[in-house]
Design an enzyme around this catalytic site. Sequence first.
Site, PDB file in Angstrom:
ATOM      1  N   ASP A 187       0.839  -1.203   0.000  1.00  0.00           N
ATOM      2  CA  ASP A 187       0.000   0.000   0.000  1.00  0.00           C
ATOM      3  C   ASP A 187       0.874   1.253   0.000  1.00  0.00           C
ATOM      4  O   ASP A 187       2.045   1.207   0.409  1.00  0.00           O
ATOM      5  CB  ASP A 187      -0.913  -0.001   1.242  1.00  0.00           C
ATOM      6  CG  ASP A 187      -2.087   0.970   1.101  1.00  0.00           C
ATOM      7  OD1 ASP A 187      -2.215   1.634   0.056  1.00  0.00           O
ATOM      8  OD2 ASP A 187      -2.891   1.050   2.055  1.00  0.00           O
ATOM      9  N   ALA A 197       1.309   5.557   0.987  1.00  0.00           N
ATOM     10  CA  ALA A 197       1.222   6.342   2.225  1.00  0.00           C
ATOM     11  C   ALA A 197       1.229   7.821   1.870  1.00  0.00           C
ATOM     12  O   ALA A 197       1.664   8.212   0.785  1.00  0.00           O
ATOM     13  CB  ALA A 197       2.390   6.019   3.147  1.00  0.00           C
ATOM     14  N   ASP A 198       0.742   8.610   2.806  1.00  0.00           N
ATOM     15  CA  ASP A 198       0.792  10.067   2.647  1.00  0.00           C
ATOM     16  C   ASP A 198       2.075  10.631   3.245  1.00  0.00           C
ATOM     17  O   ASP A 198       2.605  11.627   2.765  1.00  0.00           O
ATOM     18  CB  ASP A 198      -0.440  10.702   3.294  1.00  0.00           C
ATOM     19  CG  ASP A 198      -1.712  10.182   2.636  1.00  0.00           C
ATOM     20  OD1 ASP A 198      -1.852  10.378   1.418  1.00  0.00           O
ATOM     21  OD2 ASP A 198      -2.515   9.538   3.322  1.00  0.00           O
ATOM     22  N   GLY A 227      -4.586   7.490   4.733  1.00  0.00           N
ATOM     23  CA  GLY A 227      -5.994   7.865   4.775  1.00  0.00           C
ATOM     24  C   GLY A 227      -6.358   9.037   3.894  1.00  0.00           C
ATOM     25  O   GLY A 227      -7.501   9.475   3.905  1.00  0.00           O
ATOM     26  N   GLU A 242      -7.591  -0.310   5.496  1.00  0.00           N
ATOM     27  CA  GLU A 242      -6.138  -0.458   5.289  1.00  0.00           C
ATOM     28  C   GLU A 242      -5.480  -0.977   6.572  1.00  0.00           C
ATOM     29  O   GLU A 242      -4.616  -1.863   6.541  1.00  0.00           O
ATOM     30  CB  GLU A 242      -5.531   0.882   4.876  1.00  0.00           C
ATOM     31  CG  GLU A 242      -5.955   1.325   3.491  1.00  0.00           C
ATOM     32  CD  GLU A 242      -5.534   2.732   3.116  1.00  0.00           C
ATOM     33  OE1 GLU A 242      -5.543   3.028   1.927  1.00  0.00           O
ATOM     34  OE2 GLU A 242      -5.204   3.532   4.002  1.00  0.00           O
TER      35      GLU A 242
END
Length: 222
Positions: free
Chosen positions: A85, A87-88, A99, A107
């Site tokens: 995944d 990520a920010d 998110g 997640e």
Amino acid sequence: MTQDELKHQVALAAIDYIKTLIKPDSIIGVGTGSTANLFIDELAAVKDKFQGAVASSDASAERLKGHGIEVFDLNSVDEIVVYVDGADEANKSLCLIKGGGAALTQEKIVAQVAKQFVCIADESKAVEILGAFPLPVEVIPMARALVGREMVKLGGDPVWREGVVTDNGNQIIDVHGLKITNPEDLEAKINMIPGVVTNGLFAHRAADVLLLSTQEGVKTYS
Ligand code: 5RP
């Protein structure tokens, strides 16, 4: 390379990485967002090498199915060999803010089940201190104002992401202005507030591996 090209570079690196882990009966976890989408598109080329996937959002599930990849309900799966995944933000300890795409709760659930969590990101996501990216918090709708007031007490500036409804039927508050020096502590404190479903700090279950896409290639941190 543009940011999109960097995201594509790391999506390809993630395929190489998971090839060493997957077997014909493996279920893999798949995240959400533009980087995860590129990963899903590349996953199609190796779909005969694993059994199927668990998705962290309806959007990712639809994209996987569109490539002919079987999508499993998490409740029917014993083991997820690897979860990939985006990520920010990511710090040196591989704690993350996630998110931005409002999929943080699913997640976090899929990441918790996975034996290994591989975060894929371009270099703009690497930070010394988490919090420049507003921290998403998923809330039960009736608790939105309560959670907002509690976030002010924790030093943040909450902003309701109006118009967004999560896949779980909830709302998102984005908390600005936090300098997160102790991500584990803040993650736990926010999750204690009644009405919080979860928050976008991935510190108790941080990534195991970060594949960071740079102009010089993909760097691996673990
Ligand atoms: C979605 C997420 C994404 O992983 C995060 O927002 C990064 O997205 P992108 O790859 O589009 O930059 O947490 O909820």
